[in-house]
Design a protein around this motif. Structure first.
Motif, PDB file in Angstrom:
ATOM      1  N   THR A 175       0.806  -1.214   0.000  1.00 27.91           N
ATOM      2  CA  THR A 175       0.000   0.000   0.000  1.00 27.91           C
ATOM      3  C   THR A 175       0.845   1.273   0.000  1.00 27.91           C
ATOM      4  O   THR A 175       1.814   1.392   0.739  1.00 27.91           O
ATOM      5  CB  THR A 175      -0.923  -0.009   1.232  1.00 27.91           C
ATOM      6  OG1 THR A 175      -1.873  -1.058   1.085  1.00 27.91           O
ATOM      7  CG2 THR A 175      -1.656   1.311   1.401  1.00 27.91           C
ATOM      8  N   ARG A 176       0.450   2.219  -0.844  1.00 29.67           N
ATOM      9  CA  ARG A 176       0.968   3.595  -0.897  1.00 29.67           C
ATOM     10  C   ARG A 176       2.486   3.666  -1.016  1.00 29.67           C
ATOM     11  O   ARG A 176       3.188   4.109  -0.119  1.00 29.67           O
ATOM     12  CB  ARG A 176       0.481   4.390   0.325  1.00 29.67           C
ATOM     13  CG  ARG A 176      -1.028   4.594   0.329  1.00 29.67           C
ATOM     14  CD  ARG A 176      -1.487   5.608   1.366  1.00 29.67           C
ATOM     15  NE  ARG A 176      -2.922   5.780   1.292  1.00 29.67           N
ATOM     16  CZ  ARG A 176      -3.804   5.082   2.006  1.00 29.67           C
ATOM     17  NH1 ARG A 176      -3.375   4.153   2.844  1.00 29.67           N
ATOM     18  NH2 ARG A 176      -5.097   5.279   1.882  1.00 29.67           N
ATOM     19  N   ASN A 177       2.958   3.224  -2.157  1.00 32.26           N
ATOM     20  CA  ASN A 177       4.354   3.385  -2.529  1.00 32.26           C
ATOM     21  C   ASN A 177       4.404   3.961  -3.942  1.00 32.26           C
ATOM     22  O   ASN A 177       3.434   4.597  -4.388  1.00 32.26           O
ATOM     23  CB  ASN A 177       5.077   2.033  -2.433  1.00 32.26           C
ATOM     24  CG  ASN A 177       5.315   1.613  -0.996  1.00 32.26           C
ATOM     25  OD1 ASN A 177       6.100   2.234  -0.274  1.00 32.26           O
ATOM     26  ND2 ASN A 177       4.636   0.558  -0.553  1.00 32.26           N
ATOM     27  N   TYR A 178       5.513   3.756  -4.653  1.00 32.42           N
ATOM     28  CA  TYR A 178       5.657   4.274  -6.013  1.00 32.42           C
ATOM     29  C   TYR A 178       5.982   3.128  -6.977  1.00 32.42           C
ATOM     30  O   TYR A 178       6.763   3.281  -7.914  1.00 32.42           O
ATOM     31  CB  TYR A 178       6.763   5.337  -6.058  1.00 32.42           C
ATOM     32  CG  TYR A 178       6.484   6.520  -5.167  1.00 32.42           C
ATOM     33  CD1 TYR A 178       5.608   7.530  -5.548  1.00 32.42           C
ATOM     34  CD2 TYR A 178       7.081   6.609  -3.914  1.00 32.42           C
ATOM     35  CE1 TYR A 178       5.336   8.607  -4.721  1.00 32.42           C
ATOM     36  CE2 TYR A 178       6.823   7.689  -3.066  1.00 32.42           C
ATOM     37  CZ  TYR A 178       5.951   8.678  -3.476  1.00 32.42           C
ATOM     38  OH  TYR A 178       5.683   9.739  -2.646  1.00 32.42           O
ATOM     39  N   LEU A 179       5.360   2.001  -6.744  1.00 35.46           N
ATOM     40  CA  LEU A 179       5.642   0.810  -7.532  1.00 35.46           C
ATOM     41  C   LEU A 179       4.942   0.891  -8.888  1.00 35.46           C
ATOM     42  O   LEU A 179       3.808   1.373  -8.990  1.00 35.46           O
ATOM     43  CB  LEU A 179       5.189  -0.434  -6.770  1.00 35.46           C
ATOM     44  CG  LEU A 179       5.929  -0.636  -5.439  1.00 35.46           C
ATOM     45  CD1 LEU A 179       5.267  -1.714  -4.609  1.00 35.46           C
ATOM     46  CD2 LEU A 179       7.391  -0.977  -5.682  1.00 35.46           C
ATOM     47  N   ASN A 180       5.630   0.398  -9.914  1.00 35.53           N
ATOM     48  CA  ASN A 180       5.077   0.460 -11.259  1.00 35.53           C
ATOM     49  C   ASN A 180       5.140  -0.914 -11.914  1.00 35.53           C
ATOM     50  O   ASN A 180       5.243  -1.927 -11.246  1.00 35.53           O
ATOM     51  CB  ASN A 180       5.805   1.529 -12.084  1.00 35.53           C
ATOM     52  CG  ASN A 180       7.304   1.313 -12.077  1.00 35.53           C
ATOM     53  OD1 ASN A 180       7.803   0.261 -12.475  1.00 35.53           O
ATOM     54  ND2 ASN A 180       8.047   2.317 -11.611  1.00 35.53           N
ATOM     55  N   GLY A 181       5.082  -0.927 -13.231  1.00 35.78           N
ATOM     56  CA  GLY A 181       5.007  -2.206 -13.920  1.00 35.78           C
ATOM     57  C   GLY A 181       3.594  -2.753 -13.878  1.00 35.78           C
ATOM     58  O   GLY A 181       2.639  -2.051 -13.547  1.00 35.78           O
ATOM     59  N   SER A 182       3.439  -4.003 -14.210  1.00 35.84           N
ATOM     60  CA  SER A 182       2.131  -4.650 -14.193  1.00 35.84           C
ATOM     61  C   SER A 182       2.137  -5.801 -13.194  1.00 35.84           C
ATOM     62  O   SER A 182       3.197  -6.234 -12.724  1.00 35.84           O
ATOM     63  CB  SER A 182       1.764  -5.154 -15.592  1.00 35.84           C
ATOM     64  OG  SER A 182       2.773  -6.013 -16.090  1.00 35.84           O
ATOM     65  N   ILE A 183       0.958  -6.279 -12.871  1.00 38.85           N
ATOM     66  CA  ILE A 183       0.827  -7.383 -11.908  1.00 38.85           C
ATOM     67  C   ILE A 183       1.375  -8.657 -12.552  1.00 38.85           C
ATOM     68  O   ILE A 183       0.867  -9.085 -13.596  1.00 38.85           O
ATOM     69  CB  ILE A 183      -0.641  -7.583 -11.509  1.00 38.85           C
ATOM     70  CG1 ILE A 183      -1.220  -6.293 -10.911  1.00 38.85           C
ATOM     71  CG2 ILE A 183      -0.773  -8.735 -10.516  1.00 38.85           C
ATOM     72  CD1 ILE A 183      -2.722  -6.338 -10.707  1.00 38.85           C
ATOM     73  N   PRO A 184       2.388  -9.280 -11.971  1.00 33.94           N
ATOM     74  CA  PRO A 184       2.941 -10.505 -12.567  1.00 33.94           C
ATOM     75  C   PRO A 184       1.917 -11.644 -12.548  1.00 33.94           C
ATOM     76  O   PRO A 184       1.327 -11.937 -11.513  1.00 33.94           O
ATOM     77  CB  PRO A 184       4.146 -10.829 -11.672  1.00 33.94           C
ATOM     78  CG  PRO A 184       4.484  -9.543 -10.985  1.00 33.94           C
ATOM     79  CD  PRO A 184       3.173  -8.846 -10.788  1.00 33.94           C
TER      80      PRO A 184
END
Length: 331
Positions: free
Chosen positions: A115-124
């Motif tokens: 929750t509430r970070n700066y993660l990107n990409g797509s769900i593996p």
């Protein structure tokens, strides 16, 4: 006396050493995976070693009331000699990078909370092999689409994808998640319609799709969601009318629907929804008058928003008796 004390000390030390040799540890392959994840996400605070589950060293860090690094382990394997990670929480830590596919290698993992970070990409899609009960990516920069393989996680009870950049249609395979209780999709870019398979989600208690580009009619199958407590459908491109099956959702305490594409519709039949505390039916092209049952039967309502409809007539007099009403909007 000194000699006896020395012997006792050696005995204690020997017992401690024996206990430590039998103490549960994290398998080395587990350690390597966790180190890969910490490197990928630049989690500098982690210091993973075989004793981390037992000592909590480098895992469990409370920064403040909002930030949290927590790893939960189950150390009952192999007669309580082996630990496996079952829950990872990395909340509001400011971490970035792509969602690590390596989570899929932690084969006992039941909960992921990023929750509430700066993660990107797509769900593996590889995460679908996990026995997940809880998955939260709330408030990140995740894009792509929801992999249809997520529908294979039959153990999943909470899927929280709110406030990301995920798009495309909602996979019909999500209708296989028969244990799902919470599905939070608000604040994304979903398109298409709600799949008919979602009618199988009979254990839902909380469903939110606000602020997406979903279209099509609000489906009749929402009447299957008889356990639901909260239903949010605000700011979509969906069409009315609100189906009559909504009258079956007697456990609802929060109902929010707005901006329906329809010329006009009658006020929906909500007289059996006596537990409602928050009712928003804004800009739904509702015609006619406010039904008297609002004041007669829905006695605990706190917020009532009927703004931007085509209501006529007077406000029912019995609504003056709604002592819990804190807000009322209408036009």
């Amino acid at each position: 006396m000194v000699k006896d004390a020395s012997l006792n000390l050696k005995t204690v030390e020997a017992q401690d050493a024996a206990w430590l040799s039998m103490a549960p540890t994290v398998p080395q392959w587990h350690v390597q995976i966790l180190r890969q994840i910490s490197s990928r996400l630049n989690i500098r605070q982690w210091n993973v070693n075989p004793d981390s589950c037992r000592t909590g060293q480098g895992f469990n860090i409370n920064y403040n009331n909002n930030s949290l690094s927590n790893v939960t382990c189950d150390c009952t394997f192999n007669s309580s000699t082996i630990c496996h990670v079952t829950r990872i929480e990395l909340k509001t830590l400011g971490i970035n990078g792509e969602l690590p596919v390596e989570f899929a290698n932690l084969t006992y993992l039941r909960a992921i909370d990023l929750t509430r970070n700066y993660l990107n990409g797509s769900i593996p899609r590889q995460w679908a092999s996990l026995p997940l009960v809880f998955l939260s990516l709330l408030g990140n920069l995740v894009g792509g689409t929801i992999p249809r393989e997520i529908g294979n996680i039959r153990t999943l009870e909470e899927l929280v994808l709110q406030d990301n950049n995920i798009g495309g249609p909602l996979p019909l395979e999500l209708g296989n998640l028969v244990n799902l209780r919470r599905a939070l999709f608000t604040g994304n870019n979903f398109t298409g319609v709600l799949p008919d398979s979602f009618g199988n989600l009979r254990n839902l208690t909380d469903f939110r799709i606000d602020g997406s580009s979903l279209s099509g009619r609000i489906p009749d199958f929402i009447g299957n969601w008889t356990k639901i407590d909260r239903l949010d459908m605000q700011g979509t491109s969906m069409e009315g009318p609100i189906p009559s099956t909504i009258s079956l959702l007697t456990n609802l305490t929060e109902l929010r629907i707005s901006d329906l594409n329809i010329a006009n519709m009658p006020f929906p039949d909500l007289q059996n929804l006596t537990n409602l505390a928050d009712l928003v039916l804004r800009n739904c092209s509702i015609i006619g008058s406010i039904p008297p049952y609002i004041g007669e039967r829905i006695r605990n309502i706190k917020r009532l928003d009927l703004s931007f409809n085509r209501l006529t007539g007077m406000i029912p007099e019995n609504m003056a008796a709604l002592t819990n009403l804190q807000f009322m909007g209408g036009k």
